[in-house]
Design a protein around this motif. Sequence first.
Motif, PDB file in Angstrom:
ATOM      1  N   ARG A  38     104.191  54.963  11.438  1.00  9.91           N
ATOM      2  CA  ARG A  38     103.800  53.977  10.430  1.00  9.91           C
ATOM      3  C   ARG A  38     102.285  53.857  10.502  1.00  9.91           C
ATOM      4  O   ARG A  38     101.745  53.560  11.555  1.00  9.91           O
ATOM      5  CB  ARG A  38     104.445  52.630  10.746  1.00  9.91           C
ATOM      6  CG  ARG A  38     104.337  51.633   9.610  1.00  9.91           C
ATOM      7  CD  ARG A  38     105.527  51.773   8.670  1.00  9.91           C
ATOM      8  NE  ARG A  38     105.108  51.664   7.273  1.00  9.91           N
ATOM      9  CZ  ARG A  38     105.965  51.690   6.253  1.00  9.91           C
ATOM     10  NH1 ARG A  38     107.258  51.802   6.459  1.00  9.91           N
ATOM     11  NH2 ARG A  38     105.517  51.617   5.014  1.00  9.91           N
ATOM     12  N   VAL A  40      98.314  52.581   9.802  1.00  9.75           N
ATOM     13  CA  VAL A  40      97.553  51.351   9.575  1.00  9.75           C
ATOM     14  C   VAL A  40      96.275  51.740   8.841  1.00  9.75           C
ATOM     15  O   VAL A  40      95.803  52.871   8.930  1.00  9.75           O
ATOM     16  CB  VAL A  40      97.183  50.627  10.893  1.00  9.75           C
ATOM     17  CG1 VAL A  40      98.442  50.158  11.610  1.00  9.75           C
ATOM     18  CG2 VAL A  40      96.321  51.502  11.793  1.00  9.75           C
ATOM     19  N   ALA A  41      95.697  50.790   8.101  1.00  8.48           N
ATOM     20  CA  ALA A  41      94.416  51.039   7.443  1.00  8.48           C
ATOM     21  C   ALA A  41      93.301  50.537   8.351  1.00  8.48           C
ATOM     22  O   ALA A  41      93.451  49.508   9.007  1.00  8.48           O
ATOM     23  CB  ALA A  41      94.372  50.324   6.105  1.00  8.48           C
ATOM     24  N   ALA A  42      92.201  51.289   8.410  1.00 12.63           N
ATOM     25  CA  ALA A  42      91.068  50.887   9.244  1.00 12.63           C
ATOM     26  C   ALA A  42      89.791  51.369   8.570  1.00 12.63           C
ATOM     27  O   ALA A  42      89.840  52.187   7.645  1.00 12.63           O
ATOM     28  CB  ALA A  42      91.203  51.487  10.647  1.00 12.63           C
TER      29      ALA A  42
ATOM     30  N   SER B 558     111.415  48.953  10.801  1.00 12.35           N
ATOM     31  CA  SER B 558     110.179  48.667  10.087  1.00 12.35           C
ATOM     32  C   SER B 558     109.491  49.952   9.614  1.00 12.35           C
ATOM     33  O   SER B 558     108.910  50.008   8.546  1.00 12.35           O
ATOM     34  CB  SER B 558     109.267  47.861  11.007  1.00 12.35           C
ATOM     35  OG  SER B 558     107.945  48.039  10.638  1.00 12.35           O
ATOM     36  N   THR B 559     109.580  51.004  10.442  1.00 18.64           N
ATOM     37  CA  THR B 559     108.854  52.234  10.085  1.00 18.64           C
ATOM     38  C   THR B 559     109.550  52.991   8.966  1.00 18.64           C
ATOM     39  O   THR B 559     109.000  53.910   8.402  1.00 18.64           O
ATOM     40  CB  THR B 559     108.728  53.173  11.297  1.00 18.64           C
ATOM     41  OG1 THR B 559     110.028  53.692  11.608  1.00 18.64           O
ATOM     42  CG2 THR B 559     108.173  52.452  12.500  1.00 18.64           C
ATOM     43  N   HIS B 566     108.464  47.147   3.181  1.00 18.14           N
ATOM     44  CA  HIS B 566     107.666  46.992   4.397  1.00 18.14           C
ATOM     45  C   HIS B 566     106.837  45.726   4.384  1.00 18.14           C
ATOM     46  O   HIS B 566     106.596  45.112   5.408  1.00 18.14           O
ATOM     47  CB  HIS B 566     106.773  48.222   4.586  1.00 18.14           C
ATOM     48  CG  HIS B 566     106.110  48.251   5.925  1.00 18.14           C
ATOM     49  ND1 HIS B 566     104.754  48.241   6.093  1.00 18.14           N
ATOM     50  CD2 HIS B 566     106.648  48.255   7.175  1.00 18.14           C
ATOM     51  CE1 HIS B 566     104.476  48.249   7.385  1.00 18.14           C
ATOM     52  NE2 HIS B 566     105.606  48.258   8.059  1.00 18.14           N
ATOM     53  N   THR B 820      97.883  43.247   7.555  1.00 16.20           N
ATOM     54  CA  THR B 820      96.432  43.239   7.684  1.00 16.20           C
ATOM     55  C   THR B 820      95.833  44.145   6.633  1.00 16.20           C
ATOM     56  O   THR B 820      96.429  45.162   6.270  1.00 16.20           O
ATOM     57  CB  THR B 820      96.001  43.787   9.060  1.00 16.20           C
ATOM     58  OG1 THR B 820      96.707  45.005   9.278  1.00 16.20           O
ATOM     59  CG2 THR B 820      96.310  42.802  10.150  1.00 16.20           C
ATOM     60  N   GLY B 821      94.634  43.793   6.178  1.00 14.06           N
ATOM     61  CA  GLY B 821      93.908  44.686   5.298  1.00 14.06           C
ATOM     62  C   GLY B 821      93.472  45.884   6.127  1.00 14.06           C
ATOM     63  O   GLY B 821      93.978  46.987   5.972  1.00 14.06           O
ATOM     64  N   PHE B 822      92.555  45.641   7.074  1.00 13.95           N
ATOM     65  CA  PHE B 822      92.076  46.707   7.968  1.00 13.95           C
ATOM     66  C   PHE B 822      92.248  46.235   9.389  1.00 13.95           C
ATOM     67  O   PHE B 822      91.858  45.110   9.718  1.00 13.95           O
ATOM     68  CB  PHE B 822      90.608  47.019   7.679  1.00 13.95           C
ATOM     69  CG  PHE B 822      90.392  47.377   6.236  1.00 13.95           C
ATOM     70  CD1 PHE B 822      90.838  48.603   5.749  1.00 13.95           C
ATOM     71  CD2 PHE B 822      89.787  46.483   5.373  1.00 13.95           C
ATOM     72  CE1 PHE B 822      90.674  48.911   4.410  1.00 13.95           C
ATOM     73  CE2 PHE B 822      89.625  46.801   4.039  1.00 13.95           C
ATOM     74  CZ  PHE B 822      90.061  48.016   3.545  1.00 13.95           C
ATOM     75  N   VAL B 823      92.825  47.068  10.237  1.00 12.58           N
ATOM     76  CA  VAL B 823      93.100  46.619  11.611  1.00 12.58           C
ATOM     77  C   VAL B 823      91.827  46.301  12.381  1.00 12.58           C
ATOM     78  O   VAL B 823      91.869  45.569  13.355  1.00 12.58           O
ATOM     79  CB  VAL B 823      93.932  47.652  12.429  1.00 12.58           C
ATOM     80  CG1 VAL B 823      95.388  47.570  12.056  1.00 12.58           C
ATOM     81  CG2 VAL B 823      93.374  49.045  12.285  1.00 12.58           C
ATOM     82  N   ASN B 824      90.694  46.876  11.971  1.00  9.56           N
ATOM     83  CA  ASN B 824      89.485  46.615  12.753  1.00  9.56           C
ATOM     84  C   ASN B 824      88.467  45.777  11.994  1.00  9.56           C
ATOM     85  O   ASN B 824      87.307  45.700  12.365  1.00  9.56           O
ATOM     86  CB  ASN B 824      88.856  47.930  13.234  1.00  9.56           C
ATOM     87  CG  ASN B 824      88.574  48.874  12.072  1.00  9.56           C
ATOM     88  OD1 ASN B 824      88.901  48.560  10.921  1.00  9.56           O
ATOM     89  ND2 ASN B 824      87.974  50.011  12.367  1.00  9.56           N
ATOM     90  N   ASP B 825      88.846  45.151  10.911  1.00 10.92           N
ATOM     91  CA  ASP B 825      87.927  44.223  10.261  1.00 10.92           C
ATOM     92  C   ASP B 825      88.694  43.193   9.457  1.00 10.92           C
ATOM     93  O   ASP B 825      89.044  43.405   8.301  1.00 10.92           O
ATOM     94  CB  ASP B 825      86.935  44.955   9.358  1.00 10.92           C
ATOM     95  CG  ASP B 825      85.827  43.999   8.934  1.00 10.92           C
ATOM     96  OD1 ASP B 825      86.050  42.762   9.002  1.00 10.92           O
ATOM     97  OD2 ASP B 825      84.757  44.476   8.544  1.00 10.92           O
TER      98      ASP B 825
END
Lengths: 161, 879
Positions: A38, A40-42, B558-559, B566, B820-825
Amino acid sequence: MSRPSTSTESTSNVSVSNAPDLEGWTRACDADRLVPERAVAALAPDGAQVAVVRTADGRLFAVGHHDPYALANVIARGVVGTRTVADETASEKTGQEATGQERVVDVIQSPLYKQAFDLATGEDVEDRSVSLGTWAVRERDGVIELGERTSEAGHPERTTR
Amino acid sequence: MSEQIEQARPRERVVVIGAGMVAHRFVEAMRSRDDAGRFDITVLGDEPRPPYDRVALTSYFTGRDPEDLNLGGAELWADPRVTLAKRTEVTDVDRNAKVVTTAKGVRHPYDHLVLATGSYAAVPPVKGNDLQGCFVYRTIDDVAALRGYVEELRAAHPERPVRGAVVGGGLLGLEAAGALQALGAESTVIEFAPRLMPLQVDDGGGQELRRLIDNLGVEVRTGTATQRVLAKRGRRVTGMEFADGEKIDVDVVVFATGVRPRDELARAAGLEVGERGGVVVDDRCRTSDESIHAIGEVACIQGRVWGLVAPGYTMAEIAADALLGGESSFPGADTSTKLKLLGVDVASFGDAFATTPGALEVVYSDSVTGSYKKLVVSDDAQTLLGGILVGDASAYAGLRPLVGRRLGADPSSFIVPAGAGEGAASSLELPDDAAVCSCNNVSAGQIRSAVDDGASNLADVKSCTKAGTSCGSCLPIVKKLFESHQEKAGIAVDRSLCEHIPMPRSELFNAIKVAGLATFSEIMERFGTGRGCDICKPTIANILASLGGGHILAGEQSTLQDSNDHVLANLQKDGTYSVVPRIPGGEITPDGLLVIAQVAKDFGLYTKITGGQRIDLFGARIDQLPAIWKRLVDAGFESGHAYGKSLRTVKSCVGQSWCRYGVQDSVRMAIDLELRYRGLRSPHKLKLGVSGCARECAEARGKDAGVIATENGWNLYVGGNGGATPKHAQLLAQDLSDAELITAIDRFFMYYVSTAERLQRTAPWLEELDGGIERLREVIFDDALGLCDDLDAMMTHHVGAYADEWREVLEDPEKLAQFTGFVNDATDADPDLLYVVEREQVRPATADDRARAAAGELDLVDSERRPVMVAGSTLEVRA
Ligand SMILES: Cc1cc2nc3c(=O)[nH]c(=O)nc-3n(C[C@H](O)[C@H](O)[C@H](O)COP(=O)(O)OP(=O)(O)OC[C@H]3O[C@@H](n4cnc5c(N)ncnc54)[C@H](O)[C@@H]3O)c2cc1C
């Protein structure tokens, strides 16, 4: 029209820093945040939106999040899987020649119009001139990190927007 | 040059008298073949409707809308070359002037006249045959009048059943008896001959048929002559008397003693008619006047009149061919028929009565299971000549095309025991010229070429060959031919779900259920290969959910989910989502509306009322979904599952509580149903409708399950849908109580969920179900497959295990993390999301809008609905 705030509970437990380190790698997320199969967006060090995937067998991929057909940033929300493709088209990126044989490739599928993109090359398996672009990705000390862009995106002649 | 000639030549006028089944086929044949546009066609019919499927007349009583019986799409009758005049009786044909005159005095000149006036129902000359309560059985008006009369009697005498009698124990009579039963009346069938259906079955078959029909509660009197119909006082039927003096009490009498050709116009015009009626025609359907053709039941061809539709269709094609300059001629016809009368299968084909010299009979009769089967073969037992099947006629489709051909096996193996017969017939390879569909004259070869020409499913084959589109009795063999030829042509009949799962969804569902597997990994290990794809993953997730597998975002599940499931929202073209809270039955309080309105306003969401009586809020970013849902859930809303292959809505009208016509509380029922089935995952979306009276304001017949209130309860219709191929739902059961209704829908849904293919809605599923709606009734109400307990248990489990998906997400940080939009922001919203404000709401900006914005011609806003700068210019947003 009033303005809602952007931060919601859903993102509050996530590290906010995505500044690249000295070698040009930037943090994406903790390794255990990345559920196999799955995406994720980053945000990559160059500011691009990317989709980061770990396949069931543990390999990591990062491809562009921008859907070149729909012109929307959605790729990370597609289903990850495999597709058997007739290897009829040569890949410019890998310098691979057409073999005419079948092979199984790892793909992520656009959630909008369902094109399948090769995770290794970013290419649409049915039209290899169209591509999401790829980025370097690695796992270090329990953290997934994104590096530099490793191939460019290729755009189709027709889009749907 | 030829074009000039064509233009100079005036168009020829074709007048058709009679707008029945055969007239329809004639017009269709003319329009599909008259490429040069030589002919203008006028059809004059005395019935108040376009041609309809008379063969299916009895389905009027099982709730089919009379309009569903219409033949020829609207296109045919809208064709500028075709004029259809309804309610127009022709009273005179002037052959010298070449003009026909209608009852209203309108004159229609013709160059070519086609008589397609069919037959009228013959009423035997018994006394009292014109009393009130005597009916015939030929037209929609006839059956509507019969129904009206029986319903009136029922209302007048609620304390006792209406008693009906049918004079005539042939095909028509048994159909009429079935109609009386469907109307809730008792019925007695009176036949002069010593057995039922004397023209189709022999004594052995007649005995078995009688036994089966007796068991259905229809009284049968054979060898009985009707003397007169009685009325005690007034003109209403109260009884009838037989030749032996016996009298019985009856309220309604239906005469079904045969038909006579409507040849009166032809007689008056001096055309030659047959000894026993019918307009005499030659093999090319020409009457004794060369400008006049006669086709269908009114024609006497090769010395006889045909009371079946297939020979009529052949004549229609021949007459059209003749007008277009062709030479085709009547090849003869046969009386093969397969019928379902009162639910009993009867088939008769070829030389059923073994009249061929030396013919041998092979008979298998079993009164325990109620079946009689007879094959007639040539004196060397090698060639099939004909046969009779009563009770179980499943072998008909395979046997009929074999008439006149070598069987290649012991004849008895085709009929004994049940099941093996089918096998033996189907293992035989039908030659290309064997007729498969006798209604539409389609050969095995034509089915095969349709496959070669690219027909890739049964529906394609049906529409391009017309096979199986009339009576449908040949469908099993058409299906087999189609499948075996596909296989042979190397078009693998690939029923696999995808490259990872080598079986269709229906089999996979069963396999997973029987094996009791609960995770994707186990399922793939056991039944699949590889890691899956966007077909098998969501399908397996859906099956696990149907089987009650817990929250759809729990763990590995979930996947598997597609993007919508989802994030429990509907993905829109720009990558944002729409949000639909459940509004059961479409009933909502003003306070509820205020909550939704405030959420929409605060998040700047585009707001629209859906077709399913709820509210859709568009333009939410993935990271905004939890905040939006927190507000909705706190205010008492729950997921509307608009994103799932699952129950969507139950549409209702306002019903008895407010409406002056309503006869039941449709809103209450709609809410109950929606709360019962909410969250049920299924092969495709499911919609319901509940109408409070027959006016049907909830459009329930356009739904997978449609409920319509009656004075006595609820009628349940199933298998309808809107969309690209709209279908009206078919009546499954009448006058159900609340509890009966719910049990019926429970079983219908769970049977569908258990056996349908991926993305197959209920309408095509029902169409492909062997035995159709009748079979469904047997499964649901008679427990014919012994499944009912299981289906009930599945639904009970579903209802008990239901929990709001969104509430559970909001309570679980792990699931929330996916939004989340972006996991790091966490602070960055997708900057590419841009909107145009239009009619005071937002919509996604197109590429063109973006270009215009860059040129300073258009204002755009971002996903926070703030004005944005595009390419250096500041844009202002309208308030
Ligand atoms: C209940 C029932 C079940 C049947 N089941 C079967 C079956 O299973 N298999 C089978 O093969 N056949 C069956 N039939 C017979 C089949 O319906 C007929 O063979 C077929 O309808 C004949 O078509 P037609 O066009 O010749 O006549 P029709 O369909 O009768 O059409 C003739 C039309 O012409 C009109 N008309 C007559 N005179 C005039 C006039 N002067 N002016 C204007 N209009 C006129 C009539 O009102 C009628 O509408 C069944 C019939 C009935 C009633």
